[in-house]
Each structure stands twice: as structure tokens, then as C-alpha cells.
Design a protein around this motif. Structure first.
Motif, PDB file in Angstrom:
ATOM      1  N   ASN A  83      45.439  49.310  42.540  1.00  0.00           N
ATOM      2  CA  ASN A  83      44.110  49.269  43.171  1.00  0.00           C
ATOM      3  C   ASN A  83      44.119  48.313  44.362  1.00  0.00           C
ATOM      4  O   ASN A  83      44.788  47.280  44.329  1.00  0.00           O
ATOM      5  CB  ASN A  83      43.051  48.794  42.167  1.00  0.00           C
ATOM      6  CG  ASN A  83      42.961  49.724  40.979  1.00  0.00           C
ATOM      7  OD1 ASN A  83      43.062  50.938  41.143  1.00  0.00           O
ATOM      8  ND2 ASN A  83      42.829  49.157  39.794  1.00  0.00           N
ATOM      9  N   THR A  84      43.340  48.686  45.394  1.00  0.00           N
ATOM     10  CA  THR A  84      43.248  47.809  46.564  1.00  0.00           C
ATOM     11  C   THR A  84      42.059  46.871  46.393  1.00  0.00           C
ATOM     12  O   THR A  84      40.989  47.292  45.940  1.00  0.00           O
ATOM     13  CB  THR A  84      43.032  48.659  47.838  1.00  0.00           C
ATOM     14  OG1 THR A  84      44.039  49.659  47.856  1.00  0.00           O
ATOM     15  CG2 THR A  84      43.127  47.812  49.103  1.00  0.00           C
ATOM     16  N   LEU A  85      42.245  45.607  46.753  1.00  0.00           N
ATOM     17  CA  LEU A  85      41.124  44.646  46.685  1.00  0.00           C
ATOM     18  C   LEU A  85      40.365  44.715  48.011  1.00  0.00           C
ATOM     19  O   LEU A  85      40.888  44.341  49.049  1.00  0.00           O
ATOM     20  CB  LEU A  85      41.655  43.226  46.460  1.00  0.00           C
ATOM     21  CG  LEU A  85      42.481  42.993  45.188  1.00  0.00           C
ATOM     22  CD1 LEU A  85      42.937  41.529  45.108  1.00  0.00           C
ATOM     23  CD2 LEU A  85      41.677  43.353  43.939  1.00  0.00           C
ATOM     24  N   ASN A  86      39.142  45.220  47.936  1.00  0.00           N
ATOM     25  CA  ASN A  86      38.362  45.394  49.171  1.00  0.00           C
ATOM     26  C   ASN A  86      37.331  44.300  49.401  1.00  0.00           C
ATOM     27  O   ASN A  86      36.870  44.113  50.524  1.00  0.00           O
ATOM     28  CB  ASN A  86      37.643  46.751  49.151  1.00  0.00           C
ATOM     29  CG  ASN A  86      38.644  47.879  49.288  1.00  0.00           C
ATOM     30  OD1 ASN A  86      39.552  47.807  50.123  1.00  0.00           O
ATOM     31  ND2 ASN A  86      38.523  48.888  48.446  1.00  0.00           N
ATOM     32  N   ASN A  87      36.929  43.631  48.347  1.00  0.00           N
ATOM     33  CA  ASN A  87      35.889  42.588  48.490  1.00  0.00           C
ATOM     34  C   ASN A  87      35.995  41.614  47.317  1.00  0.00           C
ATOM     35  O   ASN A  87      36.850  41.787  46.428  1.00  0.00           O
ATOM     36  CB  ASN A  87      34.498  43.230  48.553  1.00  0.00           C
ATOM     37  CG  ASN A  87      34.308  44.229  47.434  1.00  0.00           C
ATOM     38  OD1 ASN A  87      34.718  43.969  46.301  1.00  0.00           O
ATOM     39  ND2 ASN A  87      33.734  45.378  47.739  1.00  0.00           N
ATOM     40  N   SER A  88      35.105  40.620  47.314  1.00  0.00           N
ATOM     41  CA  SER A  88      35.215  39.586  46.274  1.00  0.00           C
ATOM     42  C   SER A  88      34.942  40.172  44.890  1.00  0.00           C
ATOM     43  O   SER A  88      35.487  39.693  43.890  1.00  0.00           O
ATOM     44  CB  SER A  88      34.270  38.427  46.567  1.00  0.00           C
ATOM     45  OG  SER A  88      32.929  38.822  46.420  1.00  0.00           O
ATOM     46  N   ALA A  89      34.105  41.213  44.817  1.00  0.00           N
ATOM     47  CA  ALA A  89      33.820  41.815  43.505  1.00  0.00           C
ATOM     48  C   ALA A  89      35.087  42.432  42.922  1.00  0.00           C
ATOM     49  O   ALA A  89      35.363  42.304  41.719  1.00  0.00           O
ATOM     50  CB  ALA A  89      32.721  42.860  43.634  1.00  0.00           C
ATOM     51  N   ASP A  90      35.910  43.071  43.789  1.00  0.00           N
ATOM     52  CA  ASP A  90      37.191  43.644  43.319  1.00  0.00           C
ATOM     53  C   ASP A  90      38.105  42.523  42.814  1.00  0.00           C
ATOM     54  O   ASP A  90      38.758  42.647  41.781  1.00  0.00           O
ATOM     55  CB  ASP A  90      37.925  44.362  44.469  1.00  0.00           C
ATOM     56  CG  ASP A  90      37.230  45.638  44.884  1.00  0.00           C
ATOM     57  OD1 ASP A  90      36.344  46.112  44.149  1.00  0.00           O
ATOM     58  OD2 ASP A  90      37.576  46.168  45.970  1.00  0.00           O
ATOM     59  N   PHE A  91      38.137  41.438  43.576  1.00  0.00           N
ATOM     60  CA  PHE A  91      39.016  40.318  43.214  1.00  0.00           C
ATOM     61  C   PHE A  91      38.586  39.706  41.871  1.00  0.00           C
ATOM     62  O   PHE A  91      39.412  39.470  40.983  1.00  0.00           O
ATOM     63  CB  PHE A  91      38.964  39.267  44.332  1.00  0.00           C
ATOM     64  CG  PHE A  91      39.856  38.070  44.110  1.00  0.00           C
ATOM     65  CD1 PHE A  91      41.226  38.226  43.865  1.00  0.00           C
ATOM     66  CD2 PHE A  91      39.337  36.783  44.152  1.00  0.00           C
ATOM     67  CE1 PHE A  91      42.048  37.119  43.660  1.00  0.00           C
ATOM     68  CE2 PHE A  91      40.153  35.666  43.963  1.00  0.00           C
ATOM     69  CZ  PHE A  91      41.505  35.837  43.709  1.00  0.00           C
ATOM     70  N   VAL A  92      37.267  39.504  41.726  1.00  0.00           N
ATOM     71  CA  VAL A  92      36.741  38.904  40.499  1.00  0.00           C
ATOM     72  C   VAL A  92      36.986  39.838  39.305  1.00  0.00           C
ATOM     73  O   VAL A  92      37.365  39.375  38.223  1.00  0.00           O
ATOM     74  CB  VAL A  92      35.246  38.566  40.704  1.00  0.00           C
ATOM     75  CG1 VAL A  92      34.543  38.321  39.397  1.00  0.00           C
ATOM     76  CG2 VAL A  92      35.118  37.340  41.606  1.00  0.00           C
ATOM     77  N   SER A  93      36.827  41.150  39.505  1.00  0.00           N
ATOM     78  CA  SER A  93      37.079  42.108  38.403  1.00  0.00           C
ATOM     79  C   SER A  93      38.556  42.075  38.017  1.00  0.00           C
ATOM     80  O   SER A  93      38.903  42.104  36.832  1.00  0.00           O
ATOM     81  CB  SER A  93      36.761  43.541  38.809  1.00  0.00           C
ATOM     82  OG  SER A  93      35.443  43.642  39.148  1.00  0.00           O
ATOM     83  N   TYR A  94      39.403  41.999  39.054  1.00  0.00           N
ATOM     84  CA  TYR A  94      40.847  41.938  38.784  1.00  0.00           C
ATOM     85  C   TYR A  94      41.173  40.698  37.939  1.00  0.00           C
ATOM     86  O   TYR A  94      41.909  40.779  36.948  1.00  0.00           O
ATOM     87  CB  TYR A  94      41.603  41.907  40.124  1.00  0.00           C
ATOM     88  CG  TYR A  94      43.065  41.564  40.023  1.00  0.00           C
ATOM     89  CD1 TYR A  94      43.956  42.387  39.329  1.00  0.00           C
ATOM     90  CD2 TYR A  94      43.576  40.406  40.633  1.00  0.00           C
ATOM     91  CE1 TYR A  94      45.308  42.067  39.231  1.00  0.00           C
ATOM     92  CE2 TYR A  94      44.919  40.079  40.546  1.00  0.00           C
ATOM     93  CZ  TYR A  94      45.782  40.912  39.836  1.00  0.00           C
ATOM     94  OH  TYR A  94      47.118  40.593  39.736  1.00  0.00           O
ATOM     95  N   LEU A  95      40.570  39.570  38.305  1.00  0.00           N
ATOM     96  CA  LEU A  95      40.877  38.337  37.567  1.00  0.00           C
ATOM     97  C   LEU A  95      40.326  38.397  36.140  1.00  0.00           C
ATOM     98  O   LEU A  95      40.935  37.869  35.213  1.00  0.00           O
ATOM     99  CB  LEU A  95      40.322  37.117  38.309  1.00  0.00           C
ATOM    100  CG  LEU A  95      41.021  36.790  39.635  1.00  0.00           C
ATOM    101  CD1 LEU A  95      40.367  35.584  40.307  1.00  0.00           C
ATOM    102  CD2 LEU A  95      42.513  36.521  39.437  1.00  0.00           C
TER     103      LEU A  95
END
Ligand code: PLP
Length: 405
Positions: free
Chosen positions: A347-359
Motif C-alpha cells: 500500500n502507498t502512504l498518501n497522507n497522515s491517516a494512511d501512516f497512522v493506520s499502518y502503524l
């Protein structure tokens, strides 16, 4: 069946989402209940317990049958304690008719907005902002006007940006210092620049949310905007409470101080819409405000050690960029440097929500995306958690970042 045959809901509710923090809180609790070892840095409440002398005051109140309704604007004893506190800590002078007690700063904000806003009024909200301000403004039928306060300006409202945002519809300006989610706090000079603008616009109310007042670091001294410019006394409402400083989030006590005209309007809202805050919690809040205050500094010192530890760790991680906040217990780093990267799942991290979900999914660390505070690409990390928890969280976040490609 036509649409008018079905019961309708408040249309303002369509304009905003439920608090993103509450949603993360529920998700994190669900994952914990499933047995997943989540390190939760999403919560904005002290990890210390309420001090013993405060708990004892509540027990005493129960035993003295101090358990009935109180006046809707609070007990005389608590109003006097608030007046003493504002004098002692902020150099501000009020009479009991200028103080209103409510069940926390959150309901107070809501009730003040009901008291001052009309349909179509504009409210200046510097962003990043605490998640609840915009929804409250909209529920009052008013319009939030977001003024961006970029990271390179310390997330602080600039006088020229404030000036540009004010127009004839502006009814209220909100200032939160030290702030959630950034921890940024305004010093006297910075406040002075803002008060010079506000003085030029006598139709505007000012609301200062000072709930993190006692959590400030090094030799920073919290100053109240109205103490900097007494010329704004007749149109400024100061909000504060016991939740954060005295570790009393569950007790639900906040207070407002302001000009009598506004307080009368607020009282009218409360008398129909709120009842009174808990009599027991009010007794406990008297003990908090009048009891020993020295431990507040010790607490702030512990938060500062955590802040310093975290900044060092986060700044060493590729893709993150952190400010050094003056107060509160949050960091609001930028994650711009990890955007565009790919997770091991592709998955590509497009915004902070993607980053936070990934973490959350990949490292079991719970954080809050900047979008919850109207500001991207940053995320909020609360350090109201032990150093051991913070250390483990940093290890996990770092490992997860290093897995990005
Ligand atoms: C900026 C800000 N204001 C108000 C509140 C709510 O405070 P209280 O617990 O008194 O309702 C919070 C809680 O997170 C906050 O961060």
C-alpha cells in the motif's frame, strides 16, 4: 413515502464527523479487548492518578451528604476558589457573578458557543486545532473560519493572518495555549501582537482555552491573553478546568470567567440545558485549586523528560520532523518524508491517516492523524504515558518506518 413522512435529524450534523479521537479510542479498545498488545499514544489524559487530598475531599463531601443539586453555575465555595486561582496564577480579577462552573471545558465551550453565536456567525479557529472546536461551531449554526498556522511558524497564529481573517461577520476568535494537538504556547510578546489586532475589532469576542496552563516546560511561563491586554477584559472569556493539571479527567469540572453580560447569557443556556455539575466533583475541585500546588511543577518536569526523550528518538527516524513545543503533553511531527512510500503489504502512504493506520496495524501503536485537527501531513502523539511505553513505541515505529520502501 415522502421524505417529510420520516423523522428528520439536525441538518448541521451532516457538516462534520464524530470526534476522530473518540473513533480511535473505540478501535484501540476493541483491539486491546481482542488481546492485541497496543501501545496507546492517542489519549489526551494524564497517566497520573488524582492526588489523595482531592479524593479525600470528595469522600468528605459524600459523607457530609453534600450530594444535592447545586446552583447551575456552581457552588459558592468553588467560585471563590476559582477567583483566588485566577488572581494567584493569572493576575486576573473577577467577582462571583463573572464565574460559571460547568461539567468540564468541553461542555463549557459548547455552551459558550450557544450563548454567543448566531446562524451565519463566523468563528476564527487557528489550525491545527483541537478536534471539537469546528463541530461545536457548526452545531451552533455558525461557520468555522480556519486560519492555518504552519509548522515553520511554530503552529502559532500570526497577527497578519488574524487581521486578514476578521470581517464584519466574525463573532468569536478561539485561542488555545498551550495547544492541543501541537503543545505550542504563546509568550507575552506573541500574545501582544494578537491583542493589537483584536483591539482594532471591538465586535469580536475572544475565547481562551487554557486547560494545559500548568503543563509548561523549562522556564516558560503561561500568560493569559487578557492579562496581557486588559483592554480586552470586557469581551474575553477565559476557560480552564481541573482535568489535565490535577489529573481529574473523569471528575468533569471546568470553569469560565468573563464579563457579566456574557456570563448572564451563558447562565441562561445552562439553566435550561445543563442542570449543574456534580456536587461531589465541585467539592473535590475546591481541594484541587486550594490545596498544594507544588507538585504541578514536578509533574511538568516528568512530561518534559518524556518530551525530550521522544524528540530525540523521532528526529532520528527517517521521514519525521518534530517541533519542540513549550507545553501540554503532545508532539505533532510531520510525516511528509514517509509519504509516497510503500508498506510491506504494497500500500502507498498518501497522507497522515494512511501512516497512522499502518502503524496501528503493523506496529500496534495508536496515534491520531493530523486530519483530525485540520492539518496534514502531521500526526499527534501523546506522551501522557510512561517512559517505558514511549521507548517501546519508538522502537516499534522506527522498525515499521524502516520496513517502508
Ligand atoms: C484543548 C482542549 N480543551 C478542552 C478539553 C476538554 O477538557 P475537559 O476535560 O475539561 O472537558 C481538552 C481535552 O482534551 C482539550 O484538549
Amino acid at each position: 413515502m415522502s421524505q417529510t413522512d420520516t423523522p428528520q435529524l439536525n441538518k448541521q450534523l451532516q457538516r462534520f464527523q464524530p470526534s476522530a479521537i473518540n473513533a480511535i479510542f473505540s478501535l484501540t479498545n476493541r483491539l486491546k479487548a481482542e488481546g492485541i498488545d497496543i501501545l496507546d499514544l492517542s489519549i489526551g489524559e494524564p497517566d497520573f492518578n488524582t492526588p489523595e487530598h482531592i479524593k479525600q475531599a470528595a469522600i468528605d463531601a459524600i459523607q457530609a451528604d453534600n450530594t444535592k443539586y447545586t446552583p447551575s453555575d456552581g457552588t459558592k465555595a468553588l467560585k471563590l476558589a476559582v477567583i483566588n486561582k485566577l488572581n494567584r496564577d493569572n493576575g486576573l480579577s473577577y467577582t462571583p457573578g463573572q464565574i460559571v462552573i460547568d461539567s468540564g471545558v468541553k461542555p463549557l465551550l459548547f455552551h459558550v458557543m450557544q450563548a454567543v453565536l448566531d446562524q451565519g456567525s463566523e468563528v476564527i479557529v487557528p489550525t491545527p486545532c483541537w478536534t471539537s472546536y469546528p463541530g461545536m461551531v457548526m452545531l451552533a449554526g455558525a461557520e468555522p473560519v480556519f486560519v492555518s498556522c504552519p509548522q515553520e511558524k511554530g503552529f502559532k497564529l500570526q497577527a497578519e493572518d488574524l487581521e486578514a481573517a476578521i470581517n464584519k461577520n466574525t463573532r468569536l476568535v478561539i485561542l488555545n495555549s498551550p495547544g492541543n494537538p501541537t503543545g505550542s504556547a504563546y509568550d507575552t510578546e506573541e500574545l501582544k501582537a494578537l491583542t493589537e489586532v483584536l483591539l482594532r475589532h471591538p465586535h469580536v469576542w475572544v475565547l481562551t482555552d487554557e486547560i494545559y496552563e500548568h503543563i509548561v516546560f523549562s522556564d516558560f511561563k503561561h500568560v493569559s491573553l487578557v492579562a496581557v491586554e486588559p483592554g480586552l477584559y470586557d469581551r474575553t472569556v477565559v476557560l480552564n478546568g481541573v482535568s489535565k493539571a490535577y489529573c481529574m479527567t473523569g471528575w468533569r469540572i471546568g470553569y469560565a470567567a468573563g464579563p457579566e453580560s456574557l456570563m448572564q447569557a451563558l447562565l441562561k443556556v445552562l439553566s435550561q440545558g445543563a442542570g449543574c455539575p456534580s456536587s461531589i466533583s465541585q467539592a473535590a475541585a475546591v481541594a484541587a485549586l486550594e490545596g498544594p500546588q507544588e507538585y504541578l511543577k514536578d509533574q511538568a518536569h516528568i512530561y518534559q523528560q518524556r518530551r525530550d526523550f521522544l524528540i530525540k528518538r523521532l528526529d532520528a527516524m527517517p521521514g519525521l520532523d518534530c517541533n519542540v513545543p513549550e507545553g501540554a503533553f503532545y508532539l505533532f511531527p510531520s510525516c511528509a518524508g514517509v509519504l509516497g512510500k510503500h508498506t510491506p503489504q504494497g500500500n502507498t502512504l498518501n497522507n497522515s491517516a494512511d501512516f497512522v493506520s499502518y502503524l496501528l496495524e503493523h506496529a500496534s501503536v495508536a496515534l491520531v492523524p493530523g486530519s483530525a485537527f485540520n492539518y496534514d501531513p502531521n500526526f499527534r502523539l501523546s506522551y501522557a504515558a510512561s517512559l517505558t511505553t514511549l521507548e517501546n513505541a519508538c522502537d516499534r515505529v522506527e522498525a515499521a518506518i524502516l520496513e517502508l520502501s
